[in-house]
Design a protein around this motif. Structure first.
Motif, short mmCIF file in Angstrom:
data_model
loop_
_atom_site.label_atom_id
_atom_site.label_comp_id
_atom_site.label_asym_id
_atom_site.label_seq_id
_atom_site.Cartn_x
_atom_site.Cartn_y
_atom_site.Cartn_z
N ALA A 1 10.40 8.94 13.74
CA ALA A 1 9.11 9.17 13.11
C ALA A 1 8.42 10.41 13.66
O ALA A 1 7.43 10.87 13.10
CB ALA A 1 8.21 7.95 13.32
N THR A 2 8.93 10.96 14.75
CA THR A 2 8.30 12.09 15.41
C THR A 2 9.36 12.96 16.05
O THR A 2 10.51 12.53 16.23
CB THR A 2 7.30 11.60 16.48
N GLU A 3 8.98 14.18 16.40
CA GLU A 3 9.95 15.10 17.00
C GLU A 3 9.85 15.13 18.52
O GLU A 3 10.53 15.92 19.16
CB GLU A 3 9.74 16.52 16.43
N THR A 4 9.03 14.27 19.10
CA THR A 4 8.93 14.20 20.56
C THR A 4 9.40 12.84 21.04
O THR A 4 9.31 11.84 20.32
CB THR A 4 7.48 14.44 21.02
N VAL A 5 9.89 12.80 22.27
CA VAL A 5 10.39 11.54 22.85
C VAL A 5 9.21 10.67 23.26
O VAL A 5 8.33 11.12 24.01
CB VAL A 5 11.31 11.82 24.05
N ASP B 1 10.83 15.56 7.66
CA ASP B 1 10.42 16.86 7.14
C ASP B 1 10.90 17.99 8.04
O ASP B 1 11.34 19.04 7.56
CB ASP B 1 8.90 16.92 6.97
N ASN B 2 10.86 17.79 9.35
CA ASN B 2 11.33 18.82 10.28
C ASN B 2 12.83 19.05 10.17
O ASN B 2 13.33 20.14 10.48
CB ASN B 2 11.00 18.44 11.72
N ALA C 1 8.25 23.19 7.54
CA ALA C 1 7.72 22.11 8.38
C ALA C 1 8.11 22.31 9.84
O ALA C 1 7.29 22.11 10.74
CB ALA C 1 8.22 20.76 7.88
N ALA C 2 9.36 22.72 10.07
CA ALA C 2 9.80 22.96 11.44
C ALA C 2 9.02 24.10 12.08
O ALA C 2 8.63 24.04 13.25
CB ALA C 2 11.30 23.25 11.47
N GLY D 1 6.34 24.37 15.32
CA GLY D 1 6.80 25.20 16.41
C GLY D 1 8.13 24.75 17.00
O GLY D 1 8.40 24.98 18.19
N ILE D 2 8.96 24.13 16.18
CA ILE D 2 10.25 23.63 16.66
C ILE D 2 11.28 24.75 16.60
O ILE D 2 11.57 25.29 15.53
CB ILE D 2 10.73 22.43 15.82
N ILE D 3 11.83 25.10 17.73
CA ILE D 3 12.88 26.12 17.80
C ILE D 3 14.21 25.40 17.95
O ILE D 3 14.49 24.74 18.95
CB ILE D 3 12.65 27.07 18.99
N SER D 4 15.04 25.49 16.91
CA SER D 4 16.26 24.69 16.86
C SER D 4 17.22 25.28 15.85
O SER D 4 16.80 25.84 14.83
CB SER D 4 15.91 23.25 16.46
N HIS D 5 18.52 25.15 16.13
CA HIS D 5 19.54 25.58 15.17
C HIS D 5 19.71 24.54 14.05
O HIS D 5 20.36 24.82 13.04
CB HIS D 5 20.88 25.80 15.86
#
Length: 475
Positions: free
Chosen positions: A348-352, A386-387, A393-394, A398-402
């Motif tokens: 549900a979220t991009e953080t642990v 969405d991310n 959305a990413a 501010g998500i830096i990811s391949h």
């Protein structure tokens, strides 16, 4: 992003401005340059309803009297109207008459220079303009005359950036998938309980395409009745007679264990019936890998195939099961020609968050990949849906990811979430969904009663590609 937002995001605001009747003199001109692309042809056909094969059918165009004509001069005519309405005279122009001659075809890839020039200035704001379209070889393709009423008042407005248009040909991804099997040997496949029209028709269509060699397992009379109802000939096709669906599942599994078939295909029986025989501890098809179901979705708004797992087998998988779910999906992606699939572990979220177990599992899976416990792909998580699939959305987060914003594979935290993601894409976004179960000794083609013919073919193609493609063996 809306057109307004796109303009604001640019380094400089662009404007569209007209020339009034008083400002215009004979000899004034304006032009634009455009290259004809396939999407232009398709959009023009959608807008106009023009489905003349000479204009929109590439194969027809290769053989008809126009010798490669892809689009007629009406595209050039539309571009002339664009120059008149946006450049000269520009906004506020009233069209009275336009007479055009189409001198030569405009073909896919041609670049045309569209030019209008004022040749006569008449009373009551009227103008005559010479209109031409010249291709990259300097050849006139369209010419004529337009009569307009030029605006009296000056007008200057922000230039609206048009939204991106996405055209999707239903089943196009699957057509490419099926085409990729053409040079592969057909897979001997036990079709389990094909006792309705859809099941038997799907199996025989795959047989005609050279994807499978069907072995029909179930009550012979019901299979023959289903074939007649579906208008399918099953002459020469091996039928193994069983009294009912449970026996058909057990018999099909036994055929795999004896090496007589290389894959299973679900017919008109419930998934649980088939999987009960497959997972049987003593007589089933268990391997060292946990079994999982993978949907390969052709989503109209996504630029590539999207794999979603596990949508049908593992209800609440633990970390060990999730590891196998991820690896199964990566192995399938390899078989589809995706050399290094991007895997998004969803939550549900991009953080642990220790209170959301799926975020902790996602972080653990990423570390397992770092340590070589999962191989063959780029893995990131936790990521919200969405991310995972939206670059915008990413970037906003501010998500830096391949992986973020460009995922090939979505791994959901449980069966509920995975199934709902897939079904929402199917029923709200118009996606096609081919499905397969991996992790058993052989791939299992999972079809649904709602599957289209091309989806059933694509599901069989997944098994054929998986068997023949690069993948680690399961024992």
């Amino acid at each position: 992003m809306s057109g307004h937002e796109r303009v604001k995001a640019g380094s400089k605001m662009q404007y569209i401005e007209n020339k009034t009747y008083a400002e215009i003199t004979v000899g004034d001109s304006a032009q634009l340059t455009r290259t004809l692309k396939q999407q232009d042809i398709e959009l023009f056909a959608v807008m106009s309803g023009d489905v003349n094969p000479a204009h929109v059918d590439l194969e027809y165009a290769k053989t008809d009297m126009f010798h490669g004509l892809i689009a007629h001069g009406m595209w050039g005519g539309a571009l002339i109207s664009t120059v008149l309405g946006t450049e000269l005279p520009g906004p506020g122009t009233i069209f009275l008459n336009q007479s055009l001659r189409f001198e030569a075809p405009v073909r896919l890839g041609d670049t045309v220079v569209v030019r209008v020039e004022v040749t006569d200035k008449r009373p009551k704001g009227r103008l005559l303009l010479e209109c031409t379209c010249v291709n990259q070889e300097g050849k006139m393709v369209t010419e004529g005359v337009a009569e307009v009423i030029a605006p009296e008042e000056k007008m200057r407005r922000p230039r609206i950036v048009l939204p991106e248009a996405h055209l999707h040909v239903q089943g196009a991804q699957y057509a490419r998938l099926i085409k990729a099997t053409h040079d592969l040997a057909a897979v001997r496949t036990a079709v389990v309980h094909p006792c309705d029209s859809l099941s038997i028709a799907g199996a025989m269509a795959a047989a005609r395409q050279g994807i499978i060699v069907p072995v029909l397992v179930g009550p012979r009379k019901r299979i023959e009745d289903a074939a007649r109802a579906a208008g399918q000939s099953i002459d020469g096709v091996e039928i193994i007679d069983t009294p009912h669906s449970h026996a058909a599942a057990a018999t099909a599994v036994a055929l795999v264990r004896s090496g007589k078939v290389e894959a299973l295909m679900k017919g008109a029986l419930h998934t649980d019936e088939l999987m009960e025989a497959v997972v049987d501890t003593a007589l089933g098809l268990r391997s060292e890998r946990r079994m999982s179901h993978v949907y390969v979705l052709d989503v109209p708004t996504y630029s590539k195939p999207l794999l979603v797992s596990d949508t049908a087998i593992n209800i609440y998988p633990d970390l060990t099961a999730k590891r196998d779910i991820v690896q199964n999906a990566i192995d399938l992606a390899h078989a589809l020609g995706i050399a290094q699939p991007k895997v998004a572990i969803l939550s549900a979220t991009e953080t642990v968050n220790p209170r959301i177990i799926s975020t902790v599992d996602a972080a653990a899976l990423c570390k397992m990949a770092d340590r070589g416990q999962i191989t063959g792909g780029l893995i990131d998580g936790p990521l919200a849906f969405d991310n995972a699939i939206s670059p915008a959305a990413a970037a906003t987060k501010g998500i830096i990811s391949h992986v973020a914003g460009d995922a090939d594979i979505l791994v959901a935290p449980n069966l509920d979430a995975a199934n709902m993601i897939a079904k929402q894409l199917i029923y709200l976004a118009g996606a096609d969904a081919a499905g397969i179960v991996l992790g058993a000794k052989v791939p299992i083609v999972m079809t649904s009663r709602a599957d289209s013919a091309v989806t059933r073919l694509a599901s069989c193609a997944l098994a054929q590609l998986f068997i023949n493609g690069p993948r680690p063996s399961v024992s």
